[in-house]
Every structure is written in C-alpha cells, then in structure tokens.
Design a protein around this motif. Structure first.
Motif, PDB file in Angstrom:
ATOM      1  N   HIS A 196       0.855  -1.181   0.000  1.00  0.00           N
ATOM      2  CA  HIS A 196       0.000   0.000   0.000  1.00  0.00           C
ATOM      3  C   HIS A 196       0.889   1.228   0.000  1.00  0.00           C
ATOM      4  O   HIS A 196       2.060   1.179   0.406  1.00  0.00           O
ATOM      5  CB  HIS A 196      -0.961   0.007   1.195  1.00  0.00           C
ATOM      6  N   ILE A 197       0.346   2.343  -0.491  1.00  0.00           N
ATOM      7  CA  ILE A 197       1.104   3.587  -0.555  1.00  0.00           C
ATOM      8  C   ILE A 197       0.639   4.556   0.517  1.00  0.00           C
ATOM      9  O   ILE A 197       1.440   5.142   1.231  1.00  0.00           O
ATOM     10  CB  ILE A 197       0.970   4.241  -1.952  1.00  0.00           C
ATOM     11  N   GLY A 198      -0.660   4.748   0.632  1.00  0.00           N
ATOM     12  CA  GLY A 198      -1.200   5.731   1.559  1.00  0.00           C
ATOM     13  C   GLY A 198      -1.525   7.026   0.843  1.00  0.00           C
ATOM     14  O   GLY A 198      -0.828   7.448  -0.082  1.00  0.00           O
ATOM     15  N   THR A 199      -2.606   7.655   1.287  1.00  0.00           N
ATOM     16  CA  THR A 199      -3.088   8.866   0.636  1.00  0.00           C
ATOM     17  C   THR A 199      -2.041   9.966   0.593  1.00  0.00           C
ATOM     18  O   THR A 199      -1.898  10.674  -0.411  1.00  0.00           O
ATOM     19  CB  THR A 199      -4.352   9.361   1.363  1.00  0.00           C
ATOM     20  N   ASP A 200      -1.278  10.130   1.666  1.00  0.00           N
ATOM     21  CA  ASP A 200      -0.323  11.242   1.731  1.00  0.00           C
ATOM     22  C   ASP A 200       0.749  11.155   0.659  1.00  0.00           C
ATOM     23  O   ASP A 200       1.134  12.162   0.059  1.00  0.00           O
ATOM     24  CB  ASP A 200       0.304  11.318   3.124  1.00  0.00           C
ATOM     25  N   ILE A 201       1.232   9.948   0.370  1.00  0.00           N
ATOM     26  CA  ILE A 201       2.270   9.777  -0.652  1.00  0.00           C
ATOM     27  C   ILE A 201       1.662   9.661  -2.047  1.00  0.00           C
ATOM     28  O   ILE A 201       2.214  10.158  -3.035  1.00  0.00           O
ATOM     29  CB  ILE A 201       3.132   8.546  -0.331  1.00  0.00           C
ATOM     30  N   LEU A 202       0.508   9.010  -2.128  1.00  0.00           N
ATOM     31  CA  LEU A 202      -0.110   8.764  -3.433  1.00  0.00           C
ATOM     32  C   LEU A 202      -0.407  10.061  -4.178  1.00  0.00           C
ATOM     33  O   LEU A 202      -0.316  10.123  -5.404  1.00  0.00           O
ATOM     34  CB  LEU A 202      -1.398   7.947  -3.248  1.00  0.00           C
ATOM     35  N   LYS A 203      -0.741  11.115  -3.443  1.00  0.00           N
ATOM     36  CA  LYS A 203      -1.017  12.404  -4.085  1.00  0.00           C
ATOM     37  C   LYS A 203       0.185  12.875  -4.896  1.00  0.00           C
ATOM     38  O   LYS A 203       0.051  13.311  -6.044  1.00  0.00           O
ATOM     39  CB  LYS A 203      -1.372  13.453  -3.029  1.00  0.00           C
ATOM     40  N   ASP A 204       1.368  12.795  -4.309  1.00  0.00           N
ATOM     41  CA  ASP A 204       2.576  13.247  -4.999  1.00  0.00           C
ATOM     42  C   ASP A 204       2.922  12.328  -6.168  1.00  0.00           C
ATOM     43  O   ASP A 204       3.412  12.788  -7.209  1.00  0.00           O
ATOM     44  CB  ASP A 204       3.746  13.307  -4.022  1.00  0.00           C
ATOM     45  N   VAL A 205       2.690  11.041  -6.002  1.00  0.00           N
ATOM     46  CA  VAL A 205       2.964  10.077  -7.067  1.00  0.00           C
ATOM     47  C   VAL A 205       2.099  10.373  -8.291  1.00  0.00           C
ATOM     48  O   VAL A 205       2.586  10.404  -9.433  1.00  0.00           O
ATOM     49  CB  VAL A 205       2.728   8.642  -6.573  1.00  0.00           C
ATOM     50  N   VAL A 206       0.823  10.586  -8.066  1.00  0.00           N
ATOM     51  CA  VAL A 206      -0.110  10.878  -9.155  1.00  0.00           C
ATOM     52  C   VAL A 206       0.308  12.153  -9.892  1.00  0.00           C
ATOM     53  O   VAL A 206       0.320  12.201 -11.134  1.00  0.00           O
ATOM     54  CB  VAL A 206      -1.545  11.016  -8.598  1.00  0.00           C
ATOM     55  N   ALA A 207       0.657  13.190  -9.154  1.00  0.00           N
ATOM     56  CA  ALA A 207       1.068  14.451  -9.779  1.00  0.00           C
ATOM     57  C   ALA A 207       2.329  14.261 -10.613  1.00  0.00           C
ATOM     58  O   ALA A 207       2.464  14.842 -11.703  1.00  0.00           O
ATOM     59  CB  ALA A 207       1.296  15.518  -8.709  1.00  0.00           C
ATOM     60  N   SER A 208       3.247  13.445 -10.132  1.00  0.00           N
ATOM     61  CA  SER A 208       4.486  13.198 -10.860  1.00  0.00           C
ATOM     62  C   SER A 208       4.225  12.471 -12.178  1.00  0.00           C
ATOM     63  O   SER A 208       4.835  12.795 -13.207  1.00  0.00           O
ATOM     64  CB  SER A 208       5.447  12.383  -9.991  1.00  0.00           C
TER      65      SER A 208
END
Length: 546
Positions: free
Chosen positions: A207-219
């Motif tokens: 799992h990634i978690g919401t806090d990290i996933l936001k930055d991943v998606v933007a990247s």
C-alpha cells in the motif's frame, strides 16, 4: 538468477542476518547480487513471529547450485511489460504520416485513465485527457474544505479529480488479476519511479497511503505532459457526438461536447477511452440515452466498522507483539443463515480513517482511507453484503445506481447531512446512540448519532447482526458493543457494466469503456492494468485503421 522461496527469519532480524541466511542456504556461496521479491508475516505460531521471504539471487555456477537444491530452488520467470505499439516510423508498424494527428482522448484520470495516458504518451500518441475534477494539489484543498465545512463541490471531491477515488483511500495495491504479461509489476515499478516506497514491489499486501499517493499521481501527470500529452482539469464531458455508419445499426463517435468554466464546446475525436470511475452517475445516464450497451451488475452495500488498532494487532500478532510490525489487517467472511446472503470485510484500512466520500448533494456515503504510516488509533473496514440486479427496483441498466441513491439519501437525512454513526450495541437494539464507549471515531468529516437501520435494507441489517457475532468468534472483542458503525457504504464497485468486445470497443465505434466505472476492475492496480490494456487496443486501432 535463482529464486529462493520460504526463507524464514524471526521478526526483528537485520538486513545482514537476511544476507547471511541466503549464504547459509547456498552452502556458503555468496550471491553476486540479490533482491527481495516477496515479504510476508507468519503469525501462525504466536508469540513466535516470522518474516517469510522470497529472494532472487545471482550466483556463480548456478547450474550446480540448482542441481544440489533440486526442487527447493527455481529459476525465476519474470515478465517485463513492454507496450507493443509505437506511433513512430521506427516501430515497423503499419504507419501513415497523418496518423500523428489521430490523438487518442481519455475521459477521466483515475488509475485507469492515468496509466492509459502514461503508456500512450511514452509511445508517442500525445493523448488528450479530460478530467471533470481538479488537479490533485487543488483537489486536496477542496476535499479538506469539505471535511471541515460540509460544503460539497460536486465536480471535485473524494470521488472526482486527478487520481480518482483511490487517491483518498488506503492506497492498497494488491490484486487477484492474473499477470502473465507483467502489467501489474509495471504499475508498481512506475509508482516507485514516481515516488512511492520501494517496498510495494515485494510486500505481500502493498500500500502507498493517501499522503504519498497524491505526490505520485502528480508526478505521473507531469511526465505525461512532458511527452506531449495534454491534461485538462475542470473539464466535464457533457455529451458524446455520434454519426451513423451506413448500412449498420451502430454508430461512430465523432466528438465530445465538453464544458469548462461554464462554456460548452465541441471537441472532434474518433477514438475515446472512457475511464470515468464508478460514481459518474450523470455520465452513465447520458451514455444510456445514447444507447450505449450497458447491463446492471451486482455490487455490495453496508457500513464501516471501527475497532482500536491495538485490538486487531493483538488478535493477529499476540499481546506482546513487536512495535516494528506493520499495523495488522484482516479478511473476514460469513454466510448468514438468517438472510441466506454472505457478509464480508472489504477495503480494510489498518490505522486509518472513515471518510465522507459523497459526490452528490443531498446524498451521503462513506469510504476508508489510511496514510502511509497507518498510525491512526483505529482500524476500520467495510462490512458489506452483496446485492444483485434482482434486488434493484427495475431491470434498467441504471437500476443499481438508483438503488445506491435511495440509501445514500436516507443516510444523509438521518444524519442531517453528517455521517450517521451508531455503536454496535445500540444497533442491536435499534436505538440511537447517546455517547461513545472506548472507541473514539476516527472520521474525516462531521458525524452525528443516528439509527442506521433507517438507511439500510433489512436484509443487510440482519446480515450485519449475524456477521458481527460470527466475526467476534474469530477476533476476540470484534463484536464489542462499543464498536463504531458508520454509514452508508455503497460505492464498493460500479453498479453497471459497459459492454465491450474483444478489441475493447463498445457498440459505439471509437468508444472504449475502461476501468472500474465500466465494470472491468476493482481497485487501483486492476484499474491501472485495465487502462494499459485498453490503451493497447486503441493504439492498435489508430495505427492499423484505414
């Protein structure tokens, strides 16, 4: 390279001890290189707890080692995914210069649309993406504002916006989809490339978690744009424009009617991936009017239940469990005698939060989410019962959607616009709770005590009552009277399926249904994989059509 399976060490071991165990297993031979392929927790002999590894290691003279180990070690079979089509002359495909102007369009930028756009952009197709919600940075602010004030933006919320509904969830990446072509591993590697922790490549329950996933998606979005792709946020597709095909009953898509800043314009296109997610109800209705082939499908509804995270940890690991262990998860199922229906846990969020995930005014639904550290005081899960088209009010393809809306409206009303909450003991008595017990709700958004029997079908309530007692026999304290219920969970999967053929195309030519909203996925990873497969189909059509 040799694959070593079932390598077991006690929890608390060091990396050096793992390395030494590999050498021991290899009769003293040191590996040239090695990497973890899979890691899981073995808690079957509590209080003794182990990590179990699968390792890929490279040795000199591997043939001799394999012969000595016989069946205990194997050669790994790894499929590295390669997108099979390229919009370039060098690719050796059937290619025409004017094809460069045939840009695929993607509607929706959840996991399916995101990965469809990524692989198409890398292959030179310069896709155009329309997303009704905000970019993830702005969307995060809009969602937090909703949690704080209850003011819902129907175009940008927990359901709509860059990253899709999965962005505000636990970020779980496990899937049951078979992966002989390596798409699953490709998705995980791309997440890591764009900022996710490397352990998602080998953890048994990544799992990634919401806090990290936001930055991943933007990247990922920034890479798509750097390769010539276009992403248009706050741009809603209001209609599809079609033309009849001479001598045939179906039609061909020729464009989209899009709305941005209150202005509607026509956008010409002939091949569109629709990856709109499971909550785009207005779009479902529009497509139904356009006679897109759709059928109702089963999904599940129920509640979120919260327990103290330490209670679940103790159940899974034992009372004196090491703090270094990940916050524990679980999976529970029960076949109810009272209703002849199953009840099961779904989308379990260790150390997480219950989230107001509404997307329509006057209606309310919940979901669960976790941050990467899963350090919240409570763990929650959906407890849900499957409903089928036989339970729906009609045989319309949209009947499941109306079924969802009915119970979401009831939930909104009994909670006065806030998440309706009830302790399990009061749920058994069908009475409104008046105070919390030892479990303080961990909820994103306002909540209010209410009687959840008033926003659920009777058979779901009966299944919950029987299921909680059954689960209490599996996890001590699970059926405690102060366990917290929140309602109503309705968006477990799409209530319909958009039909498509073997080439991923619908009865409307140029229309490619994709992802969870179309009924072909059930989570972040499976949706991303379906996005990739659909991108392959649309690329093949663009390159080979006359």
């Amino acid at each position: 390279m040799i694959r070593i399976s079932q390598l077991k060490l006690k929890v608390g071991h060091t990396k050096e001890q793992l390395f030494e165990e590999i050498i021991h297993q290899a009769h003293g031979k040191r590996p040239v290189s090695w990497q973890i392929v899979r890691k899981s927790v073995d808690a079957r002999k509590k209080p003794q707890l182990f990590y179990v590894y699968t390792i890929d290691a490279e040795f000199e003279n591997e043939k001799k080692l394999l012969s000595a180990k016989k069946s205990k070690w194997t050669k790994p079979s790894v499929s590295n995914y390669i997108f099979p089509y390229s919009n370039s002359k060098e690719a050796g495909m059937s290619f025409k210069e004017e094809k460069l102007e045939e840009r695929p369009v993607i509607v929706g930028m959840g996991p399916a649309g995101l990965f469809a756009a990524l692989v198409l952009a890398r292959a030179g197709f310069a896709p155009v993406v329309f997303e009704r919600g905000d970019c993830v940075e702005t969307r995060s602010e809009v969602v937090e504002h909703f949690f704080e004030t209850g003011e819902l933006d129907e175009e940008s919320n927990v359901q709509f916006g860059e990253g899709g509904a999965g962005t505000f969830s636990d970020g779980k990446l496990n899937t049951l989809v078979k992966d002989k072509f390596g798409r699953n591993h490709f998705v995980l590697k791309e997440f890591v490339k764009h900022g996710a922790p490397e352990d998602i490549l080998y953890e048994a329950k990544p799992h990634i978690g919401t806090d990290i996933l936001k930055d991943v998606v933007a990247s990922i979005r920034k890479e798509i744009e750097s390769l010539g792709g276009e992403v248009h946020f706050r741009t809603k597709v209001c209609d599809i424009l079609c033309e009849d095909i001479a001598g045939r009953q179906n039609s061909q898509i020729k464009g989209l009617l899009i709305e941005k800043d209150g202005v509607r314009t026509k956008y010409p296109c002939r091949n569109v991936i629709f990856a709109i997610g499971h909550s785009a109800r207005d779009t479902f209705s529009m497509l139904h009017e356009k006679k897109l082939f759709m059928t109702p499908k089963a999904f599940a509804i129920g509640v979120r239940v919260e327990h103290p995270a330490h209670l679940i940890n103790e159940s899974q690991y034992g009372k004196e469990y090491p703090e270094e262990l990940p916050t524990a998860s679980y999976k529970l199922t029960h076949q109810c005698e009272s209703t002849d229906r199953g009840i099961y846990s779904f989308c379990m969020c260790p150390g997480g939060y219950v989230v107001n995930s509404s997307s329509e005014k006057g209606r309310l639904c919940v979901n669960g989410m976790s941050y990467h550290d899963r350090a919240g005081r409570n763990s929650n899960t959906a407890l849900i019962t499957t409903v089928t088209p036989e339970d729906f009010p009609s045989d319309s393809p949209l009947a499941g959607l109306e079924f969802q809306r009915k119970y979401e409206e009831l939930a909104y009303n009994i909670g006065n616009g806030k998440i309706p909450v009830q302790l399990f003991g009061d749920f058994m008595k069908k009475q409104v709770s008046t105070k919390i017990g030892t479990v303080t709700p961990s909820i994103k958004g306002d909540w209010q005590f209410a009687n959840l029997h008033e926003c659920l079908p009777d058979y779901v309530c009966e299944s919950l009552l029987e299921g909680m007692k059954a689960f209490g026999r599996k996890i001590k304290g699970y059926d405690a009277e102060d366990a917290v219920f929140s309602g109503v969970e309705t968006r477990t999967s799409s209530p319909l399926r958009m039909e498509r053929n073997k080439k991923f195309e619908s009865n409307i030519k140029g229309f490619f249904p994709c992802g969870e909203g179309a009924g072909y996925a059930g989570g972040i990873t499976s949706a991303a994989m379906d996005g990739i497969k659909t991108a392959e189909a649309i690329a093949e059509k663009i390159l080979t059509q006359n």
